[in-house]
Scaffold this motif. Structure first.
Motif, PDB file in Angstrom:
ATOM      1  N   GLN A  88       0.827  -1.212   0.000  1.00  8.79           N
ATOM      2  CA  GLN A  88       0.000   0.000   0.000  1.00  8.79           C
ATOM      3  C   GLN A  88       0.863   1.264   0.000  1.00  8.79           C
ATOM      4  O   GLN A  88       0.544   2.232  -0.680  1.00  8.79           O
ATOM      5  N   TRP A  89       1.961   1.258   0.736  1.00 13.10           N
ATOM      6  CA  TRP A  89       2.826   2.440   0.795  1.00 13.10           C
ATOM      7  C   TRP A  89       3.458   2.710  -0.563  1.00 13.10           C
ATOM      8  O   TRP A  89       3.549   3.858  -1.002  1.00 13.10           O
ATOM      9  N   ASP A  90       3.876   1.653  -1.252  1.00 12.62           N
ATOM     10  CA  ASP A  90       4.435   1.827  -2.589  1.00 12.62           C
ATOM     11  C   ASP A  90       3.390   2.366  -3.552  1.00 12.62           C
ATOM     12  O   ASP A  90       3.704   3.185  -4.419  1.00 12.62           O
ATOM     13  N   MET A 112       3.725   5.744  -5.638  1.00 12.00           N
ATOM     14  CA  MET A 112       3.624   5.694  -7.090  1.00 12.00           C
ATOM     15  C   MET A 112       2.520   6.620  -7.590  1.00 12.00           C
ATOM     16  O   MET A 112       2.669   7.272  -8.637  1.00 12.00           O
ATOM     17  N   GLU A 113       1.426   6.739  -6.829  1.00 13.28           N
ATOM     18  CA  GLU A 113       0.364   7.676  -7.203  1.00 13.28           C
ATOM     19  C   GLU A 113       0.860   9.114  -7.091  1.00 13.28           C
ATOM     20  O   GLU A 113       0.542   9.957  -7.928  1.00 13.28           O
ATOM     21  N   PRO A 120      -5.126  14.014  -3.808  1.00 17.03           N
ATOM     22  CA  PRO A 120      -6.093  12.927  -3.962  1.00 17.03           C
ATOM     23  C   PRO A 120      -7.038  12.786  -2.773  1.00 17.03           C
ATOM     24  O   PRO A 120      -8.060  12.138  -2.872  1.00 17.03           O
ATOM     25  N   TRP A 121      -6.692  13.388  -1.639  1.00 14.66           N
ATOM     26  CA  TRP A 121      -7.544  13.273  -0.454  1.00 14.66           C
ATOM     27  C   TRP A 121      -8.623  14.346  -0.517  1.00 14.66           C
ATOM     28  O   TRP A 121      -8.377  15.499  -0.783  1.00 14.66           O
ATOM     29  N   LYS A 122      -9.828  13.943  -0.197  1.00 12.35           N
ATOM     30  CA  LYS A 122     -10.937  14.901  -0.124  1.00 12.35           C
ATOM     31  C   LYS A 122     -11.074  15.328   1.334  1.00 12.35           C
ATOM     32  O   LYS A 122     -11.409  14.537   2.203  1.00 12.35           O
ATOM     33  N   THR A 174       4.809  13.728 -12.083  1.00 13.81           N
ATOM     34  CA  THR A 174       5.487  13.622 -13.370  1.00 13.81           C
ATOM     35  C   THR A 174       4.584  13.201 -14.522  1.00 13.81           C
ATOM     36  O   THR A 174       4.962  13.363 -15.672  1.00 13.81           O
ATOM     37  N   GLY A 175       3.440  12.603 -14.229  1.00 11.93           N
ATOM     38  CA  GLY A 175       2.574  12.108 -15.281  1.00 11.93           C
ATOM     39  C   GLY A 175       2.778  10.633 -15.578  1.00 11.93           C
ATOM     40  O   GLY A 175       2.028  10.046 -16.338  1.00 11.93           O
ATOM     41  N   PHE A 176       3.816  10.029 -14.999  1.00 11.44           N
ATOM     42  CA  PHE A 176       4.087   8.607 -15.174  1.00 11.44           C
ATOM     43  C   PHE A 176       3.993   7.909 -13.832  1.00 11.44           C
ATOM     44  O   PHE A 176       4.407   8.449 -12.811  1.00 11.44           O
ATOM     45  N   LEU A 177       3.474   6.697 -13.839  1.00  5.53           N
ATOM     46  CA  LEU A 177       3.315   5.951 -12.591  1.00  5.53           C
ATOM     47  C   LEU A 177       4.663   5.654 -11.950  1.00  5.53           C
ATOM     48  O   LEU A 177       4.802   5.661 -10.741  1.00  5.53           O
ATOM     49  N   ARG A 178       5.677   5.388 -12.746  1.00  7.78           N
ATOM     50  CA  ARG A 178       7.000   5.061 -12.222  1.00  7.78           C
ATOM     51  C   ARG A 178       7.987   6.216 -12.362  1.00  7.78           C
ATOM     52  O   ARG A 178       9.168   6.065 -12.105  1.00  7.78           O
ATOM     53  N   GLY A 179       7.515   7.374 -12.790  1.00  7.81           N
ATOM     54  CA  GLY A 179       8.409   8.510 -12.984  1.00  7.81           C
ATOM     55  C   GLY A 179       8.786   9.160 -11.670  1.00  7.81           C
ATOM     56  O   GLY A 179       8.022   9.169 -10.717  1.00  7.81           O
TER      57      GLY A 179
END
Length: 86
Positions: free
Chosen positions: A44-46, A50-51, A78-80, A57-62
């Motif tokens: 979950q932390w990764d 990654m998010e 991302p948090w509301k 950067t626009g890339f999941l792994r960037g």
């Protein structure tokens, strides 16, 4: 008595198609990861990091080495969050 080579042609074609398909799927996965190797055992932390990298950067792994976030990143949360106290 030998086996006629015509009987081995379908097997050669199937083996070749399996090789081409495996290579194409491997290349597709490589391209989806931004040119990096695939990750295994992502917890979950990764996923959270990654998010975050995707939002930066626009890339999941960037990843970015800039010390300051780009413009608009402060609104890209991302948090509301509920505004209770004003």
């Amino acid at each position: 008595m030998g086996v006629p080579f015509e009987a081995l042609i379908p097997y050669a074609i199937m083996l070749g198609m399996f090789g081409v398909t495996g290579g194409a799927l491997s290349k597709l996965r490589h391209m989806q990861n931004g040119g990096k190797r695939g990750r295994h055992s992502v917890d979950q932390w990764d996923r959270v990091l990654m998010e975050r990298d995707k939002r930066l950067t626009g890339f999941l792994r960037g990843q970015s080495d800039r010390a300051e976030a780009p413009d608009g990143f402060e609104l890209n949360n991302p948090w509301k969050v509920e505004k209770r106290f004003m």
